[in-house]
Design a protein around this motif. Structure first.
Motif, short mmCIF file in Angstrom:
data_model
loop_
_atom_site.label_atom_id
_atom_site.label_comp_id
_atom_site.label_asym_id
_atom_site.label_seq_id
_atom_site.Cartn_x
_atom_site.Cartn_y
_atom_site.Cartn_z
N LYS A 329 0.83 -1.21 0.00
CA LYS A 329 0.00 0.00 0.00
C LYS A 329 0.86 1.26 0.00
O LYS A 329 0.51 2.25 -0.64
CB LYS A 329 -0.95 0.01 1.22
N GLU A 332 1.86 1.58 -3.53
CA GLU A 332 0.72 1.96 -4.37
C GLU A 332 0.39 3.44 -4.22
O GLU A 332 0.07 4.11 -5.19
CB GLU A 332 -0.47 1.09 -3.94
N HIS A 333 0.49 3.94 -2.99
CA HIS A 333 0.13 5.35 -2.76
C HIS A 333 1.33 6.28 -2.86
O HIS A 333 1.26 7.45 -2.46
CB HIS A 333 -0.57 5.50 -1.40
N LYS A 334 2.42 5.76 -3.39
CA LYS A 334 3.62 6.56 -3.67
C LYS A 334 4.15 7.31 -2.43
O LYS A 334 4.60 8.45 -2.50
CB LYS A 334 3.37 7.55 -4.80
N LEU A 335 4.00 6.66 -1.27
CA LEU A 335 4.52 7.28 -0.04
C LEU A 335 5.99 6.90 0.12
O LEU A 335 6.34 5.71 0.15
CB LEU A 335 3.71 6.80 1.16
N LEU A 357 -1.38 12.27 0.25
CA LEU A 357 -1.21 10.85 -0.06
C LEU A 357 -1.56 9.98 1.14
O LEU A 357 -2.07 8.88 1.01
CB LEU A 357 0.25 10.57 -0.47
N GLU A 359 -3.88 10.35 3.42
CA GLU A 359 -5.32 10.13 3.64
C GLU A 359 -5.80 8.91 2.84
O GLU A 359 -6.53 8.06 3.36
CB GLU A 359 -6.17 11.35 3.23
N ASN A 360 -5.36 8.83 1.58
CA ASN A 360 -5.77 7.70 0.74
C ASN A 360 -5.21 6.38 1.28
O ASN A 360 -5.90 5.36 1.31
CB ASN A 360 -5.28 7.89 -0.70
N PHE A 361 -3.96 6.43 1.72
CA PHE A 361 -3.31 5.25 2.30
C PHE A 361 -4.10 4.79 3.53
O PHE A 361 -4.43 3.61 3.69
CB PHE A 361 -1.88 5.63 2.66
N TYR A 362 -4.44 5.76 4.38
CA TYR A 362 -5.17 5.48 5.62
C TYR A 362 -6.51 4.81 5.29
O TYR A 362 -6.88 3.78 5.86
CB TYR A 362 -5.39 6.80 6.37
N ASN A 363 -7.24 5.40 4.33
CA ASN A 363 -8.56 4.86 3.98
C ASN A 363 -8.47 3.44 3.45
O ASN A 363 -9.35 2.63 3.67
CB ASN A 363 -9.24 5.77 2.94
N ASP A 364 -7.37 3.15 2.77
CA ASP A 364 -7.18 1.83 2.21
C ASP A 364 -6.86 0.77 3.27
O ASP A 364 -7.18 -0.40 3.10
CB ASP A 364 -5.98 1.90 1.25
#
Ligand code: ADP
Ligand code: ASP
Ligand code: MG
Length: 419
Positions: A329, A332-335, A357, A359-364
């Motif tokens: 993840k 995927e989220h480019k972190l 970035l 927030e999207n990672f967290y939601n996933d």
């Protein structure tokens, strides 16, 4: 043969361009290839253009006017009325307008590269014309004819085989050559090598031409043991090894681009980092020998980090399978991960806090994992730390995580309360 690289700070205004000419005259222009970046902060300005153009924002016109005014101010201060550089600058800006009028790509990164590269095309044309004007004979080269890359726009990878062929077969460095940093070409399209990539361009030319040395000219005395914008007291490092320079660049020392060192190390080409403001200073020599001289702690600071602590909701151990899910993840989220630490039931990473970035990672991940985040974190890395260095950093705020290895200490420090 020597490779010189001048960054944006060295050509930020008319006096900067004059100073580059003085540096070249002082250092000698025989067998020199000069790599130059966009003027001042122009790459940021071109990024604004790319964004406004792609997303059809009204601000586009103002951003373009800002860029035109900036360059015109510089050339007005350097050249007489009627000089051909005025036509050249208009031509380049016209070419850019033409690209924007006809481009219909839906690939943001591809569009970005076609636009942003004009910063380097403008700066090198201006410097080359100025040198010619004052009697310093030089040849302007379009770097895109030599540096061949893949189509990974904004972070293009150099195709070493083709690049080496083009450079070896077509460049004869027996006088002064001026070219652009940061750019390459894939097929007929411009590509860029990643922000701050001009140092790397210098490394690529040095490798392909078996240069005697590379000199990066800076607005500081050389590589210092800390960023002078963050620390009031810094020391010049006279010598550092390639390995040390790679380590420092990896942890985020912004003075040399991380990719630059590897091609130089392979051919044992020394890299000098020197001040364009003080030519009598020797600066820093990066080479094969001494690890670090003087032996002082070196501080590298990464601001705007989030520290994320992750544990499994079912209280299972954070071992291979859970960690591999987290890494998938993150990727995927480019972190971009700057620090990793794990215990039996928790896994912590420090990442750049950019473009939402996280927030999207967290939601996933929130369905499977318990996630705690700490914002406003600064990551301090100390190479060759001692107790005093660690104490200094601990005083800067609340230390959330620290990690100490043989040569490197890392401390994530929070300056504001956690969310
Ligand atoms: P350029 O114009 O060549 O791109 P940069 O602005 O990217 O130059 O880099 C030069 C700046 O890097 C210096 O002005 C300094 O503030 C900063 N810097 C950060 N870390 C260091 C360090 N360890 N040593 C020297 N300068 C550093
Ligand atoms: N002009 C580009 C940038 O600002 C490349 C460089 O300066 O190294 O990122
Ligand atoms: Mg730079």
């Amino acid at each position: 043969m020597r490779i010189f690289k001048f960054g944006g700070a060295s050509v930020k205004d008319a006096n900067g361009v004059k100073n580059v000419a003085s540096v070249l005259q002082h250092e000698g222009i025989e067998n020199v290839l000069v790599v130059i970046s966009a003027m001042g902060k122009m790459t940021n300005a071109f990024e604004q253009v790319a964004d406004a153009y792609f997303y059809k924002k009204d601000s586009l016109k103002d951003f373009l006017t800002n860029i035109e005014d900036y360059h015109k101010k510089i050339i007005t201060n350097l050249f007489k009325d009627g000089h051909q550089i005025y036509t050249k600058v208009d031509f380049l800006l016209g070419e850019l307008a033409g690209i924007m009028a006809t481009n219909n790509s839906t690939n943001y990164n591809q569009v970005y590269d076609q636009i942003v590269g004009y910063g380097e095309l403008l700066s090198t044309n201006i410097v080359s014309a100025y040198l010619t004007d004052i009697g310093v004979k030089n040849k302007w080269l379009d770097v895109r004819d030599y540096i061949k890359t893949d189509a990974n726009y904004r972070d293009a990878k150099v195709n070493w085989k083709f690049t080496q062929q083009e450079i070896k077969n077509n460049i004869v460095v027996n006088s002064l050559n001026i070219t652009q940093g940061f750019l390459g070409r894939c097929g007929t399209e411009t590509t860029t090598l990643g922000r701050e990539g001009s140092d790397f361009t210098a490394g690529v030319f040095a490798y392909c031409l078996n240069a005697d040395s590379v000199t990066i000219w800076k607005d500081v005395a050389g590589v210092l043991n800390a960023d002078p914008r963050v620390f009031t007291e810094t020391e010049l490092l006279n010598e550092i090894s390639y390995t040390e320079a790679i380590e420092m660049a990896f942890y985020g020392a912004s003075v040399i681009h991380p990719k630059t060192i590897q091609p130089l190390e392979q051919k044992n080409i020394p890299l000098f980092v020197r001040s364009f403001e003080n030519l009598s200073n020797k600066g820093t020599c990066v080479g094969k020998g001494t690890k670090i001289n003087p032996e002082v702690p070196c501080f590298i600071v990464k601001k705007n980090q989030i520290l994320i602590s992750i544990s499994a909701k079912d209280f299972s151990f954070m071992v291979e399978s859970n960690i591999s899910d987290v890494f998938d993840k993150l990727h995927e989220h480019k972190l971009k991960v700057n620090l990793i630490q794990n215990s039996a039931i928790s896994f912590s990473v420090c990442v750049d806090d950019k473009y939402n970035l996280f927030e999207n990672f967290y939601n996933d991940l929130k369905a499977k994992f318990k996630i705690k985040s700490y914002k406003n974190v600064t990551l301090y890395t100390i190479r060759h730390f001692d107790n005093e260095a660690i104490t200094t950093i601990r005083k800067k705020g609340k230390s959330i995580i620290s990690q100490i290895n043989t040569e490197t200490a890392q401390l994530a420090i929070q300056t504001l309360p956690s969310n």
